[in-house]
Motif scaffolding. Structure first.
Motif, PDB file in Angstrom:
ATOM      1  N   THR A   1       0.855  -1.184   0.000  1.00 52.71           N
ATOM      2  CA  THR A   1       0.000   0.000   0.000  1.00 52.71           C
ATOM      3  C   THR A   1       0.890   1.233   0.000  1.00 52.71           C
ATOM      4  O   THR A   1       1.830   1.326   0.803  1.00 52.71           O
ATOM      5  CB  THR A   1      -0.919   0.021   1.229  1.00 52.71           C
ATOM      6  OG1 THR A   1      -1.752  -1.148   1.221  1.00 52.71           O
ATOM      7  CG2 THR A   1      -1.803   1.263   1.238  1.00 52.71           C
TER       8      THR A   1
ATOM      9  N   ALA B   1      -6.368  10.103  -2.423  1.00 47.80           N
ATOM     10  CA  ALA B   1      -7.737   9.704  -2.108  1.00 47.80           C
ATOM     11  C   ALA B   1      -8.693  10.123  -3.219  1.00 47.80           C
ATOM     12  O   ALA B   1      -9.612   9.373  -3.589  1.00 47.80           O
ATOM     13  CB  ALA B   1      -8.159  10.318  -0.774  1.00 47.80           C
ATOM     14  N   ALA B   2      -8.481  11.322  -3.776  1.00 42.86           N
ATOM     15  CA  ALA B   2      -9.348  11.813  -4.849  1.00 42.86           C
ATOM     16  C   ALA B   2      -9.227  10.969  -6.108  1.00 42.86           C
ATOM     17  O   ALA B   2     -10.152  10.953  -6.934  1.00 42.86           O
ATOM     18  CB  ALA B   2      -9.010  13.266  -5.160  1.00 42.86           C
ATOM     19  N   HIS B   3      -8.103  10.261  -6.252  1.00 39.97           N
ATOM     20  CA  HIS B   3      -7.891   9.390  -7.413  1.00 39.97           C
ATOM     21  C   HIS B   3      -8.077   7.910  -7.057  1.00 39.97           C
ATOM     22  O   HIS B   3      -7.667   7.022  -7.810  1.00 39.97           O
ATOM     23  CB  HIS B   3      -6.491   9.618  -7.994  1.00 39.97           C
ATOM     24  CG  HIS B   3      -6.356  10.914  -8.724  1.00 39.97           C
ATOM     25  ND1 HIS B   3      -6.210  12.117  -8.078  1.00 39.97           N
ATOM     26  CD2 HIS B   3      -6.354  11.185 -10.063  1.00 39.97           C
ATOM     27  CE1 HIS B   3      -6.116  13.085  -8.986  1.00 39.97           C
ATOM     28  NE2 HIS B   3      -6.208  12.557 -10.175  1.00 39.97           N
ATOM     29  N   ASN B   4      -8.698   7.674  -5.906  1.00 41.15           N
ATOM     30  CA  ASN B   4      -8.993   6.299  -5.458  1.00 41.15           C
ATOM     31  C   ASN B   4      -7.737   5.430  -5.374  1.00 41.15           C
ATOM     32  O   ASN B   4      -7.768   4.236  -5.696  1.00 41.15           O
ATOM     33  CB  ASN B   4     -10.034   5.645  -6.385  1.00 41.15           C
ATOM     34  CG  ASN B   4     -11.360   6.370  -6.367  1.00 41.15           C
ATOM     35  OD1 ASN B   4     -11.881   6.697  -5.307  1.00 41.15           O
ATOM     36  ND2 ASN B   4     -11.908   6.641  -7.543  1.00 41.15           N
ATOM     37  N   ILE B   5      -6.659   6.033  -4.936  1.00 44.07           N
ATOM     38  CA  ILE B   5      -5.406   5.304  -4.734  1.00 44.07           C
ATOM     39  C   ILE B   5      -5.252   5.053  -3.234  1.00 44.07           C
ATOM     40  O   ILE B   5      -5.136   6.001  -2.453  1.00 44.07           O
ATOM     41  CB  ILE B   5      -4.203   6.114  -5.259  1.00 44.07           C
ATOM     42  CG1 ILE B   5      -4.342   6.324  -6.777  1.00 44.07           C
ATOM     43  CG2 ILE B   5      -2.890   5.418  -4.927  1.00 44.07           C
ATOM     44  CD1 ILE B   5      -3.314   7.275  -7.355  1.00 44.07           C
ATOM     45  N   PRO B   6      -5.272   3.800  -2.790  1.00 39.66           N
ATOM     46  CA  PRO B   6      -5.141   3.509  -1.364  1.00 39.66           C
ATOM     47  C   PRO B   6      -3.805   4.042  -0.828  1.00 39.66           C
ATOM     48  O   PRO B   6      -2.767   3.941  -1.489  1.00 39.66           O
ATOM     49  CB  PRO B   6      -5.195   1.978  -1.295  1.00 39.66           C
ATOM     50  CG  PRO B   6      -5.892   1.569  -2.551  1.00 39.66           C
ATOM     51  CD  PRO B   6      -5.481   2.574  -3.585  1.00 39.66           C
TER      52      PRO B   6
ATOM     53  N   GLU C   1      -0.050   1.892 -13.971  1.00 41.04           N
ATOM     54  CA  GLU C   1      -0.511   2.242 -12.620  1.00 41.04           C
ATOM     55  C   GLU C   1       0.490   3.168 -11.933  1.00 41.04           C
ATOM     56  O   GLU C   1       0.100   4.085 -11.197  1.00 41.04           O
ATOM     57  CB  GLU C   1      -0.720   0.974 -11.800  1.00 41.04           C
ATOM     58  CG  GLU C   1      -1.913   0.142 -12.236  1.00 41.04           C
ATOM     59  CD  GLU C   1      -1.979  -1.190 -11.502  1.00 41.04           C
ATOM     60  OE1 GLU C   1      -2.923  -1.366 -10.711  1.00 41.04           O
ATOM     61  OE2 GLU C   1      -1.097  -2.054 -11.724  1.00 41.04           O
TER      62      GLU C   1
ATOM     63  N   LYS D   1      -0.093   6.614 -13.204  1.00 44.95           N
ATOM     64  CA  LYS D   1      -1.304   7.213 -12.629  1.00 44.95           C
ATOM     65  C   LYS D   1      -1.048   7.721 -11.211  1.00 44.95           C
ATOM     66  O   LYS D   1      -1.641   8.717 -10.788  1.00 44.95           O
ATOM     67  CB  LYS D   1      -2.446   6.205 -12.648  1.00 44.95           C
ATOM     68  CG  LYS D   1      -3.000   5.955 -14.053  1.00 44.95           C
ATOM     69  CD  LYS D   1      -4.118   4.927 -14.045  1.00 44.95           C
ATOM     70  CE  LYS D   1      -4.669   4.716 -15.444  1.00 44.95           C
ATOM     71  NZ  LYS D   1      -5.739   3.672 -15.468  1.00 44.95           N
TER      72      LYS D   1
ATOM     73  N   ALA E   1      -1.655  11.772 -10.165  1.00 44.81           N
ATOM     74  CA  ALA E   1      -2.429  12.301  -9.033  1.00 44.81           C
ATOM     75  C   ALA E   1      -1.762  13.535  -8.426  1.00 44.81           C
ATOM     76  O   ALA E   1      -2.428  14.337  -7.762  1.00 44.81           O
ATOM     77  CB  ALA E   1      -2.608  11.222  -7.970  1.00 44.81           C
TER      78      ALA E   1
END
Length: 255
Positions: A48, A93-98, A139, A142, A146
């Motif tokens: 993570t 968080a805004a890009h849904n990245i844990p 990934e 990405k 972010a």
């Protein structure tokens, strides 16, 4: 405004050597004065994405063995910044990245060796971030995306790694690069200049000598993070290129 950078961190001895690349880093630090630095280091692997979260000075981690005693006496007491870390965490968080926080880990040599050369006074706040080496290049890109735009706020993003990093076949006495190492870097630069992201994302299948250059991806993926975090309207720029020990690349780029 500051660019996003991919910087080769090479051998820990860079901390005490006087060579072409060390001098380049010193000059680079004099060129840019960011208000904070975010650094993704190849020497901190987590499943993570993990962000250092502290305001106090970092410990200096000596994650290497068998080096001269003076290496273990070096301190780089840069401070963290929870305010900048909060910005980073919110963007992920805004890009849904844990993402998770780490409140104790110091700076490993993938971070402090470079930063000590660039900013020896350790007076710029640093947020260190882990990498997951086995996410796909897309990934990784990405993750960088972010953070796009932080350079316009004078927050410098650095991906700390190496493009050609195969310690099993380094040439200890060799002062010229192996042709295959040069060919691999040439391919990368050709694809970056052409804006061919698809080829870059499949470098392991398309690039010449990819398995030799990148036997394990932890030092390579910071390149994609840095590329993703840069200004998409600006062409990548080679800011340094040299080689050591035959196969160790110091190719560095600004995005």
């Amino acid at each position: 405004m500051v660019p996003a950078l991919f910087l080769a961190h090479g051998s820990p001895l860079l901390a005490i050597q006087d060579n072409e690349y060390a001098r380049f880093l010193t000059q680079l630090g004099s060129q840019y004065k960011p208000k904070a630095i975010i650094i993704f280091t190849a020497h901190w692997e987590k499943e993570t994405l993990t962000v250092s979260y502290m305001d106090q000075s970092y410990d200096t981690i000596y994650d290497f063995y068998g080096f001269p005693e003076e290496m273990y006496n070096i301190k780089y007491p840069a401070k963290g910044s929870t305010a900048v870390a909060d910005q980073v965490i919110a963007r992920f968080a805004a890009h849904n990245i844990p993402v998770q926080k780490d409140t104790t880990r110091g700076l490993d040599h993938g971070s402090w060796v470079l930063l000590r050369r660039m900013y020896p006074d350790a007076n710029i706040p640093v947020v260190q971030i882990s990498i997951h080496p086995f996410l796909s290049p897309e990934e990784q890109f990405k993750i960088g995306q972010a953070l796009q735009g932080l350079g316009q706020e004078d927050i410098m993003i650095i991906g700390s790694g190496v493009t050609v990093h195969n310690l099993r076949i380094i040439k200890w006495e060799q002062t010229t690069p192996e042709p295959w190492a040069v060919e691999f870097d040439d391919w990368l630069l050709e694809k970056f200049n052409a804006g061919d992201q698809e080829a870059l994302f499949h470098y392991d299948q398309l690039a010449p000598h990819a398995r030799l250059a990148v036997p394990r991806p932890e030092h390579f993926v910071p390149l994609f993070i840095a590329a993703g975090s840069g200004d998409p309207s600006t062409a990548p720029q080679v800011i340094h290129r040299s080689y050591e020990l035959g196969t160790l690349s110091y190719l560095s780029l600004a995005f």
